[in-house]
Scaffold this active site. Sequence first.
Site, PDB file in Angstrom:
ATOM      1  N   GLY A 159      12.640  -9.130  -5.182  1.00 12.67           N
ATOM      2  CA  GLY A 159      12.333  -7.825  -5.765  1.00 12.67           C
ATOM      3  C   GLY A 159      10.869  -7.462  -5.803  1.00 12.67           C
ATOM      4  O   GLY A 159      10.469  -6.633  -6.623  1.00 12.67           O
TER       5      GLY A 159
ATOM      6  N   GLU B 138      36.166 -34.601   3.122  1.00 11.71           N
ATOM      7  CA  GLU B 138      35.922 -33.709   1.992  1.00 11.71           C
ATOM      8  C   GLU B 138      36.445 -34.322   0.690  1.00 11.71           C
ATOM      9  O   GLU B 138      35.859 -34.098  -0.378  1.00 11.71           O
ATOM     10  CB  GLU B 138      36.583 -32.353   2.248  1.00 11.71           C
TER      11      GLU B 138
END
Length: 699
Positions: free
Chosen positions: A258, A477
Amino acid sequence: MTENKPNEGNKGKTKKNKFNIYWIYGALAVVFIVMQYINFGTEAIEISWAKLEQMIQGKDIRKIVVVNNKFAEVFVKTDRIDVDTAYQDLRDKGYSSSSGKAYYIYKFATIDIFWENLKEAQSRIVERESVGRSLVEKDNIRREYNITISSEERRDWGGDILGWILPIAVLLGIWFLVMRMMSRGAGGGQIFNIGKSKAQLFDKSTSVAINFNDVAGLEEAKVEVMEIVDFLTNPKKYTQLGGKIPKGALLVGPPGTGKTLLAKAVAGEAKVPFFSISGSDFVEMFVGVGASRVRDLFKQAKEKAPCIIFIDEIDAIGRARGKNPMTGANDERENTLNQLLTEMDGFASNAGVIILAATNRADILDRALLRAGRFDRQIHVELPDLNERRAIFIVHMKPLKIADAVSVDFLARQTPGFSGADIANVCNESALIAARNEHSVVEKQDFLDAIDRIIGGLEKRSKIISSKEKKVIAFHEAGHAAISWLLEHAHPLVKVTIVPRGKALGAAWYLPEERQITTFEQMFDEMTAALGGRASEEVNFGQVSTGALNDLEKVTKQAFNMVVFFGLNKKLGNISYYDSTGQQEYSFTKPYSEKTAETIDKEISKLVEEAYQRAKTILMKNKESLSKLAKVLLEKEVIFREDLEKVFGKRPWKEEIHGEEDKKPVKQVSEKEVKTEQSDTAENADKKENSGTNSQDNP
């Protein structure tokens, strides 16, 4: 993007067009062209030879004028026009007998033929009328039918001038067009204004619609920036105490946090002229243009002081001088930087001109640019924390049609490490997903799918994977999930999938803690969890695959940081070779000896091997549960926190409870996040790196 709107007081005003010399050239060209086609008077009627011979017989011709040996103008006697019925066409067109102009023209092929035809016609008429007449009467008849013939040479001045000017004008026009296109391609606008500043000015006539209320989060940064705006609008508040206006403020932070948005808010809040320009706008292929544009920019700013100059991505011209020993210095860029340094704090004063700049590479900026007196303050715009992410979500969710079940707090917790731009992308992507699924409102699952889409990429269920490979991926996994569940300091698991997404064949999402400092035990547990996939392959199949390349890369970097930067190795001791100045990136030599380099390599290898053996030991002790979890993963393809609790039971360590929403069934909310990795500076700067098997790992 913001839309510039004129102030209400200037709505009724129109901008006056400035005089341009090219208008004169255009007017002259139009005049010459019009002269060729406009007849200043009545238009002559073209006649045939029969008509001309008839007029000769009627003794109606007063004279004939041969023009440029191309055509003949026939002048009719004035008394014949008004009475003779043969000239009714002239009277109908309103031709006046008193004008004495040639109302007829006869175009001939050649002048010689015209003379012969004219003599023959006169001779025949005289012979016919002279039959039976005396010599005196014949002479009178010959004089009556004798026509006065003259010849004239006329110049078409308009055509001649146009014939000279038009080719030159065309060449000049082509030259100006080519030079304009060349200068525009080079960034100069016009070739004669190439040294002028390209800054966009926002003043009373053009305003920015963004203010500080539109900037969510960044509370500390807004305080310092608002102080600059307050100084410009109310200077007596500070000058009466002896304070001086700061000359410059530098916004520093990662991409998407920003910085430019904050500058737009300053432009919207400050009631002073605001110049906006990019650092790359000073860079040009022509020598001296950058310094010239800097001078012109500050000249304009001094004329409109007090004002603000905003330079976005200032590292394009503010890079440290003479740092690269291989390529040497860039004289043009350094001249531009030298001019900027002089204008900001040189011999001449710039009273009332404030410099606002933004960059995400403050480490490469020249030290002279960062000193007090040029940039008096550096404002760090960091990645938003939990409360700031909540405020950013509120801003970007305003234009969306949100379902009642969507909680802003929940979304803020699911996006650690996201920048403001990432959150804006999540909101936009969720609306697109909701529209794709034909939802009337954006639902909670749409937001979670958008987070998954941004982090891991698009699902590729159609990717061809053999059953053997799918089993290896499932155990890989499952190893990640099991280790992270069984270690105290590993990040809590959110979701595990073996569905290909993006470039990865499988992935595991974690919800990391938002901590500012990290201990050795925490980092070692994270390394062990990262190596859990490779350890699971060896424990269950007796061999490993290339699928752990991404895990090995992360673990190696983390071990290197622990040994070289963070001083977490007992053998090297409390030593850090981290260079915050960035000068080592241009250096050929390392800040340590070859012997120390060997020690570093050994300690990194030792640390990674200890983590790997630890992962294998844990999985060997829980091999039965690991196999059960892998089977569940093969059946469902996607498992959540609940599934791990059913297999391994609840974690024995006390976890921070963020809110009641975490207690809902995980399958319904399908919480999605990503595991973070400790950065070089011991700050959680990049928390969006997902862990899993990557399809690019295979050679």
